[in-house]
Enzyme design. Structure first.
Site, PDB file in Angstrom:
ATOM      1  CD  GLU A 182      -2.583   1.292   2.646  1.00  0.00           C
ATOM      2  OE1 GLU A 182      -2.821   2.393   3.190  1.00  0.00           O
ATOM      3  OE2 GLU A 182      -2.986   0.205   3.099  1.00  0.00           O
ATOM      4  CD  GLU A 195      -3.409   7.565   4.775  1.00  0.00           C
ATOM      5  OE1 GLU A 195      -4.415   6.865   4.989  1.00  0.00           O
ATOM      6  OE2 GLU A 195      -2.317   7.367   5.319  1.00  0.00           O
TER       7      GLU A 195
END
Length: 369
Positions: A255, A260
């Site tokens: 990932e 974010e």
């Protein structure tokens, strides 16, 4: 018994002992070395400019292998397969040496010479893009709405939303993609949540390249916007766009969190990497943060530059984090891009009672190789 017969018996004994002490039946033999130049074609016979080659060695009675590139150190490869990137720009001739070893330590070797092209220009070819210059639903040929909760009707990380493919939660208008989050009760897959949002997965998978996403982030507390990738893991139906994982699963799929933002700090962003070590399957993670001013009122460009050597993330021209890439990480295989806004959970945190709705607005998505 005459002397001749005695001599012949002695010779037979010597030969028998010699064969037993130096048994070569278990030594590697028939070493086959194959080299593939990544992106080689009639127009690019020396490769696509990445400088990457894949090598594969196979031999009878071999239990391990090793390779040498550019007269460097010997690199072990238990499987006999590995990838290597040459760094010298231009077209150059290189010798690649392979060894195959048996259990008793004996070996055989093979050398091949290849010409490899390494470009001094990276990420110049646009291979995927959405400029959102249309109206209506996100282009279904480019985007997949992931709406099925993977964990008994719930999303991971304690998230509080359900994802939908309704136009209320995701639509393209006035030149941008808008992912809208609402406070509303919504029931699906047997569970009811207090918020709705959208999660869009690209129907395009790629290995290495430059990703650019120009976006404005939601401003409300409790919102958790993300631009990220997951490793392709084809399940038995051939679907790798996120409805379910296949045999590998997370974190072995890898990932890459390009961007974010937590629900409690709207003046900075996070870049983080999660993976399972391909040798030990041990979970690993690294990452960093960077300040961002006016992330909700102004567009910023969130970038990833991904190669066989490293993965770098940026906000505008500021590097957020650099991860060293290697063969034991699942970052040398295809990934697909994800755009979403979660609510609450590990990074979203507490959602204010006053929250009603917010928007993650994306001006464009571009991927170069």
């Amino acid at each position: 018994m005459n002397l001749l017969n005695i001599a012949l018996m002695a010779l037979t004994l010597v030969l028998s002992c010699s064969s037993g002490d130096n048994d070569t039946n278990d030594s590697p033999s028939a070493l086959d070395l194959n080299i593939t130049l990544i992106g080689s074609s009639d127009s690019n016979p020396n490769g696509d400019g990445s400088g990457r080659v894949q090598v594969k060695a196979a031999a009878e009675n071999a239990v391990r292998y090793a390779f040498r590139f550019e007269n460097g150190d010997q690199i072990d490869s238990p499987s006999g397969t590995m990838e290597y990137t040459f760094t010298q720009t231009g077209t150059h001739s290189y010798s690649i040496v392979a060894w195959a070893y048996s259990e008793n330590g004996s070996f055989t070797t093979e050398t091949l010479t290849v010409e490899v092209f390494k470009s001094d220009e990276q990420f110049t070819t646009l291979v995927f893009e959405d400029e959102f210059e249309y109206e209506g639903a996100p282009n279904p040929e480019k985007w997949h709405h992931q709406t099925i909760p993977p964990d008994n009707g719930n999303w991971h990380n304690g998230e509080l939303q359900h994802y939908t493919e309704r136009p209320e939660n995701s639509s393209v208008e006035d030149g941008t993609l808008k992912i809208n989050v609402f406070k509303e009760q919504y029931t699906t897959s047997g569970s009811t949540k207090e918020y709705t949002s959208a999660r869009l997965n690209s129907k395009f998978a790629f290995t290495y390249g430059r990703v650019e996403v120009r976006a404005k982030l939601p401003e409300s507390g409790g919102t958790w916007p993300a631009i990220w990738t997951l490793g392709v893991d084809v399940n038995e139906t051939g679907n790798y766009f996120g409805d379910q994982f296949g045999a590998v699963g997370w974190p072995l799929s890898g990932e890459i969190d390009i961007m974010e933002q937590t629900g409690g700090d709207k003046n900075s962003i996070i870049s983080h990497f999660h993976w399972g070590d391909l040798n030990t399957e041990e979970y690993k993670n690294e990452g960093g943060t960077a300040p961002v001013s006016n992330a909700s009122s102004e567009y910023h460009v969130y970038v990833m530059e991904w190669s066989a050597d490293s993965i770098k993330t940026f906000v505008d021209d500021t590097m957020v984090y650099e991860l060293t890439n290697s063969e034991n990480k699942p970052f040398n295989h295809d990934h697909y891009l994800i755009l979403n806004v979660a609510m609450g959970g590990n990074l979203g945190g507490e959602v204010p009672e006053s929250f009603s709705q917010d928007t993650f607005e994306i001006d464009y998505v571009r991927i170069y190789q």
